[in-house]
Scaffold this motif. Structure first.
Motif, PDB file in Angstrom:
ATOM      1  N   PHE A 168       0.833  -1.207   0.000  1.00  0.00           N
ATOM      2  CA  PHE A 168       0.000   0.000   0.000  1.00  0.00           C
ATOM      3  C   PHE A 168       0.866   1.255   0.000  1.00  0.00           C
ATOM      4  O   PHE A 168       0.553   2.225   0.665  1.00  0.00           O
ATOM      5  CB  PHE A 168      -0.941   0.013   1.208  1.00  0.00           C
TER       6      PHE A 168
ATOM      7  N   ILE B  55       2.856   4.653  -0.811  1.00  0.00           N
ATOM      8  CA  ILE B  55       2.505   5.918  -1.448  1.00  0.00           C
ATOM      9  C   ILE B  55       3.469   6.093  -2.606  1.00  0.00           C
ATOM     10  O   ILE B  55       4.559   6.614  -2.455  1.00  0.00           O
ATOM     11  CB  ILE B  55       2.580   7.077  -0.437  1.00  0.00           C
TER      12      ILE B  55
ATOM     13  N   ASN C 105       2.229   7.671  -8.339  1.00  0.00           N
ATOM     14  CA  ASN C 105       0.840   7.863  -8.756  1.00  0.00           C
ATOM     15  C   ASN C 105      -0.037   8.278  -7.592  1.00  0.00           C
ATOM     16  O   ASN C 105      -0.890   9.158  -7.737  1.00  0.00           O
ATOM     17  CB  ASN C 105       0.294   6.570  -9.357  1.00  0.00           C
ATOM     18  N   VAL C 106       0.180   7.640  -6.453  1.00  0.00           N
ATOM     19  CA  VAL C 106      -0.633   7.994  -5.282  1.00  0.00           C
ATOM     20  C   VAL C 106      -0.353   9.449  -4.896  1.00  0.00           C
ATOM     21  O   VAL C 106      -1.270  10.199  -4.544  1.00  0.00           O
ATOM     22  CB  VAL C 106      -0.350   7.034  -4.115  1.00  0.00           C
TER      23      VAL C 106
ATOM     24  N   ILE D 236      -2.298  11.550  -7.183  1.00  0.00           N
ATOM     25  CA  ILE D 236      -3.726  11.538  -6.837  1.00  0.00           C
ATOM     26  C   ILE D 236      -3.957  12.464  -5.642  1.00  0.00           C
ATOM     27  O   ILE D 236      -4.909  13.249  -5.628  1.00  0.00           O
ATOM     28  CB  ILE D 236      -4.206  10.106  -6.529  1.00  0.00           C
ATOM     29  N   MET D 237      -3.057  12.386  -4.661  1.00  0.00           N
ATOM     30  CA  MET D 237      -3.205  13.247  -3.479  1.00  0.00           C
ATOM     31  C   MET D 237      -3.088  14.716  -3.874  1.00  0.00           C
ATOM     32  O   MET D 237      -3.840  15.570  -3.394  1.00  0.00           O
ATOM     33  CB  MET D 237      -2.124  12.911  -2.461  1.00  0.00           C
TER      34      MET D 237
ATOM     35  N   PHE E 144      -6.214  15.696  -5.542  1.00  0.00           N
ATOM     36  CA  PHE E 144      -7.203  15.782  -4.460  1.00  0.00           C
ATOM     37  C   PHE E 144      -7.126  17.152  -3.803  1.00  0.00           C
ATOM     38  O   PHE E 144      -8.130  17.873  -3.675  1.00  0.00           O
ATOM     39  CB  PHE E 144      -6.877  14.675  -3.447  1.00  0.00           C
TER      40      PHE E 144
ATOM     41  N   MET F 270      -8.077  20.045  -6.253  1.00  0.00           N
ATOM     42  CA  MET F 270      -9.512  20.122  -6.519  1.00  0.00           C
ATOM     43  C   MET F 270     -10.267  20.633  -5.303  1.00  0.00           C
ATOM     44  O   MET F 270     -11.169  21.461  -5.428  1.00  0.00           O
ATOM     45  CB  MET F 270     -10.050  18.749  -6.925  1.00  0.00           C
ATOM     46  N   PHE F 271      -9.868  20.120  -4.138  1.00  0.00           N
ATOM     47  CA  PHE F 271     -10.578  20.551  -2.936  1.00  0.00           C
ATOM     48  C   PHE F 271     -10.371  22.048  -2.716  1.00  0.00           C
ATOM     49  O   PHE F 271     -11.330  22.788  -2.451  1.00  0.00           O
ATOM     50  CB  PHE F 271     -10.099  19.757  -1.726  1.00  0.00           C
TER      51      PHE F 271
ATOM     52  N   PHE G 132     -11.737  15.385 -12.046  1.00  0.00           N
ATOM     53  CA  PHE G 132     -10.609  14.551 -11.626  1.00  0.00           C
ATOM     54  C   PHE G 132      -9.873  14.001 -12.849  1.00  0.00           C
ATOM     55  O   PHE G 132      -8.651  14.143 -12.970  1.00  0.00           O
ATOM     56  CB  PHE G 132     -11.112  13.404 -10.737  1.00  0.00           C
TER      57      PHE G 132
ATOM     58  N   VAL H 294      -6.476   2.579 -11.487  1.00  0.00           N
ATOM     59  CA  VAL H 294      -7.221   3.829 -11.319  1.00  0.00           C
ATOM     60  C   VAL H 294      -8.492   3.815 -12.144  1.00  0.00           C
ATOM     61  O   VAL H 294      -9.586   4.115 -11.648  1.00  0.00           O
ATOM     62  CB  VAL H 294      -6.322   5.022 -11.709  1.00  0.00           C
TER      63      VAL H 294
END
Lengths: 166, 64, 360
Positions: free
Chosen positions: C136, C138, C141-142, C145-146, C149, C152-153, C211, C233
């Protein structure tokens, strides 16, 4: 197909799922709901404003139509009044004319009548005068005749020939 | 002689290409005929093209 | 608005930066053409893969030593207990990392459990047979994505706040984003789902659209990793679409799948499995489409950029550069188009699930 399975990474899938679902939930609460609500409110406001404007326009048109109608009525009334007045005036003139004519006719008739009586009176007077004159003449002739019979006759004849009654 | 699977995939891709080409051509004609409906035609075109494209990819990944 | 326009020059600039990093790499070995070809190929493959550190660029010194510029990311493993360590322990796959008495090796972008020497055992088809711990980490790619995230937020919560402050009108970035949000609502959600139900799907559709779009755009910058060329993804996105479709399916939807109205009974029996398969094929195609489009776009674009160095003459390299430039602009379009297609098709499937019609 095999390559796809080989490339698949469970860790990335789990991270993506967790982060993406969290993103959906967070954005729904903090972004999409307020944004869409505000946009909706604004659109509703614009729609309402447009509607009321339309309504006001309609009302205005109604008012204008009413005004137009009133003006038309007033004009028609004025027209009618003018027409009536004109008619009355004409009638009065006509009446006056008739009356005048009648009076004139009456006067003329009276005048003619009096002329006629005058004429008759004049004729009768003339007649009586002629008669008197004739009597006078006759008297004179008679007087003279009394002196001369021939002469008397001759004179009467000549006098009678001269004195023609008009 | 055995025909390799990639040849089949190639055939599918040719088919998909012809399909997408036809969609594009028809969309152009439709837009020329009704320019006011451009937006709707484009959306429909993209969706149809995407669906055909999916078949092409499916074929490619099936042999890969 | 200004932000959007300035994006293209920035992308172009970043591409030029890639060329510079490429040329730096090429300087080391100006050998035969085939060597260079395989090097370009390896670079492209490496670029498409996920990695455990955020490598901005690498080069080889004259003495043949490989240098990397970037930063390490945390590795998180589940192997009979949680193991967290920095990816710097792998030294870019060169050494074995030792954590709590266990040894792990990064072999071709995957972490395997090994012995102290880092021996990898192979089966007959040259696949590694070592045990793989649950990973798992990080990864790059992760991290992307973060980042998306966070971006966008930040972007959309700020936009939402600007409405309140500004009497129901957006300000700043919102001025540019609002038409896109409205486009998603009016051109994607409303016509495909219907006026009655579209509201419940707006959150998902908007999130997925932005996204995928932003992630695709980041993929076009050399610093960023193209997240959407990972099947994990796109599978995740397609799976969410599938789950939402399945759970919002009404009686009418299921009736059309299991007992198609208006056709004779034998046909109904034949159609039922086909339709049932169709419900899975639809999101599967959604997954493959996004993955394949982005991967293919990157492979073609990077191959053409690689050709600039393979030609090594003004004409060929110049033409390749022009082609790469045009293609990069095309990829910008594809980035938005794929986001649009994904959203439209998702909306279409939701629309099918909630559709009410009894005219059959």
């Amino acid at each position: 197909m095999e390559k796809l399975f080989e490339d698949f990474s469970l860790g990335l899938f789990v991270w993506q799922a967790v982060l993406f679902i969290a993103l959906i939930l967070l954005l729904r609460k903090f972004a999409w709901k307020p944004i869409l609500d505000s946009v909706n409110d604004r659109e509703e406001g614009i729609k309402n404003a447009l509607d009321s404007a339309e309504k006001a326009k309609l009302e205005m048109e109604n008012l204008q139509a009413d005004n137009q109608k009133l003006i038309k009525e007033a004009r028609a009334e004025r027209e009618a009044m003018l027409k009536e007045a004109r008619e009355i005036k004409n009638k009065m003139i006509e009446d006056a004319k008739d009356e005048a004519k009648e009076t004139a006719n009456k006067l003329i008739a009276q005048a003619q009548e009096s002329i006629e009586t005058e004429k008759k009176a004049a004729i009768s007077e003339l007649k009586s005068q002629v008669a008197n004159l004739s009597i006078d003449i006759a008297e004179k002739v008679v007087r003279e005749e009394l002196s001369n019979k021939d002469k008397q006759v001759k004179l009467v004849e000549s006098m009678l020939g001269e004195a023609t009654l008009n | 002689m055995e025909i390799p699977a990639i040849v089949g995939a190639g055939l599918v891709v040719i088919g998909a290409g012809i399909g997408i080409g036809k969609i594009g051509g028809s969309a152009m004609e439709a837009i020329a005929r009704q320019p006011e409906a451009t937006g709707k035609i484009q959306t429909a075109m993209l969706i149809a093209a995407a669906l055909i494209e999916g078949i092409g990819f499916a074929a490619l990944f099936a042999v890969n | 608005m200004r932000r959007k326009i300035s994006l293209k020059p920035i992308t172009l600039l970043l591409f030029i930066v890639t060329f510079v990093t490429y040329s730096q790499e090429e300087h080391g070995h100006a050998d035969s053409g085939s060597d260079k070809k395989s090097e370009v190929k390896a670079y492209i493959q490496h670029h498409l893969k996920d990695s455990y550190d955020f490598n901005l660029f690498s080069w080889t010194t004259d003495s043949g030593e490989e240098k990397h510029f970037g930063f390490s990311l945390p590795v998180i493993l589940w192997d009979g207990g949680l193991k967290v360590f920095s990816s710097s322990k792998f030294h870019h796959g060169e050494t074995v990392a030792e954590v709590d008495g266990n040894y792990y090796k990064n072999y071709h972008g995957k972490i395997y459990k090994t012995d102290a020497e880092g021996t990898i055992n192979y089966d007959a088809e040259h696949h590694a047979t070592n045990e793989k711990p649950l990973d798992f980490s990080i990864t790059k790619n992760v991290t992307m994505i973060m980042m998306v995230f966070a971006i966008m937020f930040f972007m959309f919560s700020r936009m939402a706040k600007s409405y309140k402050k500004n009497n129901g009108m957006p300000k700043g970035m919102g001025r540019f984003l609002e038409p896109i949000v409205l486009y998603v609502r009016d051109e994607i959600a409303k016509p495909n789902i219907g006026e009655k139900y579209y509201k419940r799907y707006m959150s998902y559709l908007l999130t997925v659209f932005f996204f995928v779009w932003i992630v695709n755009l980041f993929g076009l910058t050399p610093i960023g990793m193209n997240v959407t060329n990972n099947i994990a993804v796109t599978l995740c996105l397609a799976l969410i679409t599938y789950i939402i479709t399945t759970f919002s399916g009404n009686k009418n939807y299921w009736k059309h799948i299991f007992w198609m109205p208006g056709v004779p009974v034998p046909m109904k029996i034949i159609l039922a499995p086909i339709e049932l398969l169709g419900t899975i094929i639809k999101p599967f195609a959604l997954m493959i489409r996004l993955y394949a489009n982005i991967t293919a776009g990157h492979v073609v674009l990077m191959s053409i950029i690689g050709m600039v160095f393979l030609f090594q003459n003004w004409l060929g390299s110049g033409l390749s550069f022009m082609l790469a430039f045009v293609l990069a602009i095309l990829e910008l379009l594809v980035a938005a188009l794929q986001a649009y297609i994904f959203t439209v098709l998702s909306a279409l499937y939701f629309g099918m699930a909630v559709e009410e019609h009894d005219h059959h």
